[in-house]
Design a protein around this motif. Structure first.
Motif, PDB file in Angstrom:
ATOM      1  N   VAL A   1       0.837  -1.195   0.000  1.00  0.00           N
ATOM      2  CA  VAL A   1       0.000   0.000   0.000  1.00  0.00           C
ATOM      3  C   VAL A   1       0.877   1.253   0.000  1.00  0.00           C
ATOM      4  O   VAL A   1       0.758   2.118   0.857  1.00  0.00           O
ATOM      5  CB  VAL A   1      -0.955   0.024   1.215  1.00  0.00           C
ATOM      6  CG1 VAL A   1      -2.073   1.034   0.999  1.00  0.00           C
ATOM      7  CG2 VAL A   1      -1.534  -1.355   1.480  1.00  0.00           C
TER       8      VAL A   1
ATOM      9  N   ASP B   1      -1.650   4.828 -10.343  1.00  0.00           N
ATOM     10  CA  ASP B   1      -1.100   4.814  -8.993  1.00  0.00           C
ATOM     11  C   ASP B   1      -2.209   4.570  -7.973  1.00  0.00           C
ATOM     12  O   ASP B   1      -2.103   3.695  -7.098  1.00  0.00           O
ATOM     13  CB  ASP B   1      -0.387   6.145  -8.701  1.00  0.00           C
ATOM     14  CG  ASP B   1       0.743   5.970  -7.689  1.00  0.00           C
ATOM     15  OD1 ASP B   1       0.950   4.832  -7.219  1.00  0.00           O
ATOM     16  OD2 ASP B   1       1.430   6.961  -7.369  1.00  0.00           O
TER      17      ASP B   1
ATOM     18  N   ARG C   1      -0.167   7.238   4.448  1.00  0.00           N
ATOM     19  CA  ARG C   1      -0.716   6.952   3.123  1.00  0.00           C
ATOM     20  C   ARG C   1      -1.694   8.022   2.663  1.00  0.00           C
ATOM     21  O   ARG C   1      -1.753   8.384   1.488  1.00  0.00           O
ATOM     22  CB  ARG C   1      -1.404   5.583   3.155  1.00  0.00           C
ATOM     23  CG  ARG C   1      -0.379   4.467   3.070  1.00  0.00           C
ATOM     24  CD  ARG C   1      -0.780   3.232   3.806  1.00  0.00           C
ATOM     25  NE  ARG C   1       0.310   2.240   3.767  1.00  0.00           N
ATOM     26  CZ  ARG C   1       1.263   2.182   4.683  1.00  0.00           C
ATOM     27  NH1 ARG C   1       1.288   3.029   5.689  1.00  0.00           N
ATOM     28  NH2 ARG C   1       2.220   1.283   4.561  1.00  0.00           N
TER      29      ARG C   1
ATOM     30  N   VAL D   1      -2.750   1.180  -5.503  1.00  0.00           N
ATOM     31  CA  VAL D   1      -2.829   1.319  -4.041  1.00  0.00           C
ATOM     32  C   VAL D   1      -4.144   0.745  -3.508  1.00  0.00           C
ATOM     33  O   VAL D   1      -4.183   0.069  -2.473  1.00  0.00           O
ATOM     34  CB  VAL D   1      -2.683   2.801  -3.634  1.00  0.00           C
ATOM     35  CG1 VAL D   1      -3.234   3.028  -2.223  1.00  0.00           C
ATOM     36  CG2 VAL D   1      -1.222   3.202  -3.690  1.00  0.00           C
TER      37      VAL D   1
ATOM     38  N   PHE E   1       2.287   4.403  -2.482  1.00  0.00           N
ATOM     39  CA  PHE E   1       2.125   5.090  -3.767  1.00  0.00           C
ATOM     40  C   PHE E   1       3.453   5.108  -4.514  1.00  0.00           C
ATOM     41  O   PHE E   1       4.504   5.329  -3.920  1.00  0.00           O
ATOM     42  CB  PHE E   1       1.625   6.527  -3.548  1.00  0.00           C
ATOM     43  CG  PHE E   1       0.174   6.595  -3.180  1.00  0.00           C
ATOM     44  CD1 PHE E   1      -0.804   6.624  -4.179  1.00  0.00           C
ATOM     45  CD2 PHE E   1      -0.231   6.616  -1.862  1.00  0.00           C
ATOM     46  CE1 PHE E   1      -2.152   6.697  -3.851  1.00  0.00           C
ATOM     47  CE2 PHE E   1      -1.573   6.687  -1.527  1.00  0.00           C
ATOM     48  CZ  PHE E   1      -2.540   6.728  -2.526  1.00  0.00           C
TER      49      PHE E   1
END
Lengths: 194, 194, 194, 194
Positions: free
Chosen positions: A78, A89, A131, A93, A80
């Motif tokens: 997870v 992208d 994230r 993810v 990017f």
DNA sequence: GGATAAGCGAGACGGTACGTCCCGTCTTCCT
DNA sequence: AGGAAGACGGGACGTACCGTCTCGCTTATCC
């Protein structure tokens, strides 16, 4: 500095890394057969060939053990790419997020988090926020590049996207397949792209 | 049919409705102090002034008791008006949904659901789907009325909207205030309105 | 009166006498293989086919269980006849006392008593003193009958006699055989008889 | 011969005598607050500022440590003078015996002995028998000197005397005061003196 | 004087048992 | 037959100690 002390040796026998990983492995193994509420420290200890005290010594609670085990396996995923095209992208993810959450470990963690404010905070700080920051940056760059509408509320928009992923995994009890992710991302992008 | 039996009289003493409501009240009361995992049948029985067996007789498990208690208090709420303007109707429902979920009872239920497939199915059937159907109809009427883009994927779009609500309540641990709901709905509508 | 209440029925399921006697039997059985310090509640429960809580419910501690078990089996023995000739009566009581003490149960009890003041008091009150009183009466009658010197200190004299029994059992680790008891009694009597 | 090795030097660091005495001191100190069953090696180690392994290295068990500690403090006491008048010598020994036994250390030792045959043998060999031999000699000399009846059974007579001391300390939980000892000895002598 | 050996405090290790809490069932008497 | 009370066999809790085992370090003898 504290960080320097982290690696300092202590008096006494050092902790057994083999025991540590046996415990984490046992936790993952047992979560395939037991839901979190039925996962007992005693069973983990037995499965790992370890004394209960060893678990309490290092994690203090079932919840902490679960979080560490999750991060240990999920932290490399997870992430990017930051260089792939925006849509690709996000897609990658979301696929990885889906996989990580729709696992025995992931589901158990969410369960635990909903009942434990401290655990929620830890999860946010160590997994979620980093994230979210990256996703946020990505959208901002999209705006700078003239790909995405400048007037969107980034926070709301991201919550909708990821909220949808969570809902499917937890509320409908189903992982998203690639096709569904395409549908979601298309709907999502339609609303925010120029 | 089963439904006919429901009202049939049996030999022996009939169920004590006072005990039933005392148990549900105790459940709600105790959930303010204990998370679901720490809520025990024994505590509920004591708080309600009731024997344990009475709880097992009528609900069979902590999970069922929780669901019934939730529905008992939540079923009258979160209902679409169907006559108010589209946006207002959604807004009111989201407010009510937020209130109902962001309660001791609501949070406990979600926790239980994540660990219990049967409970999840029950929850869907008796609470979630009816409301989703109504929201779906509402959007369809909006499309018919030319207010909403005809090419949206209604399921995906609703998941995004409600997923966002769930995320805020459970993942950020905060109920949505009216202003936030406005922001969310505005973003949402921007993506789907003509 | 309190005594009346003792036999009153209580609300709730009454205690299981079969469990009670299974626990006592298990205690006696296990004391043949384990010294008191190594006798665990967990082992007793397992041997008796009983939950640990049942033991704690009724006895509260290993020590209490031990005392009750001892009294349950020992209380009918070590009783003065009061009608037999003085010497014979003493002899028979000493034989029985020796048998009762030189058993797994008896040795364990003495061990426990030495470490536990409350248990000592209980033991005195419920086992020791009544027998001492009888022995005392017997000697007094012997004095009245002109068989025994009037100037002896009964307490001291009895402590010497019974102290000797205890010493042999516990300090020399050997039960007294009939011949030894004869020797002891003869020595004893020689010092006190007219 | 083995005895020669006792004083031989070895390679490696020699035993730390300060640790040895700290451990024994800690044992005595803690026995004032804890009964033997609750006296743990871990507590002793902590109190003495010593590693657990050091205790196991030199004593091997709690029981051995206890015996050595007892002998270390008791061995100089409870010794017959051999030159004082018979009655005075006995009296002084009984007083000292009473003091030594009616201490935390003494009581703990007796407790341990009752459960441990090996320890009992050690205790007899290293503490009890030597003193019994002396008492025996003393009585024999009394007989030779025409002070004491020639037909007494010395073993029985001594067991009665010392059994009485033990009974008072352990069974009545009270040390004997000087007056009581006088009473006992008077009774005792009355039975055996010419 | 460098290698070797053993002792030391610290404290982690796999275990066992503790005494408590709760499970879901049961057995009593009362309504 | 339902209900309150509460005992039952069972399982897990989190803690305390067991006796053993590494650690880094110290203090001795041996070569």
């Amino acid at each position: 500095m504290n960080n320097l002390n982290t690696n300092m040796t202590h008096a006494g026998r050092p902790r057994d890394e083999a025991a540590k990983s046996a415990i984490m492995t046992a936790t993952m193994t047992l979560l395939k057969d037991f839901k979190f509420a039925n996962l007992t420290i005693e069973r983990i200890a037995k499965e790992a060939g370890v004394g209960k005290a060893t678990i309490y010594r290092w994690w203090g609670s079932k919840e902490n053990l679960l979080l560490e085990t999750f991060l240990d396996t999920a932290d490399d995923h997870v992430v990017f790419n930051q260089e792939a095209p925006l849509l690709d992208d996000f897609k990658q993810v979301i696929v990885e997020l889906t996989v990580v959450l729709d696992s025995a470990l992931g589901r158990a963690l969410i369960t635990a988090i909903l009942e434990d404010r401290d655990l929620l905070d830890q999860f946010h700080q160590r997994f979620f926020e980093p994230r979210r920051q990256q996703a946020s940056q990505l959208l901002r760059r999209g705006i700078d590049d003239g790909l995405i509408k400048a007037d969107i509320n980034i926070d709301v928009v991201l919550d909708m996207l990821f909220g949808d992923v969570y809902m499917n995994v937890f509320f409908y009890g189903k992982a998203l397949d690639t096709a569904s992710i395409d549908v979601i991302l298309t709907s999502f992008m339609k609303g925010i792209m120029i």
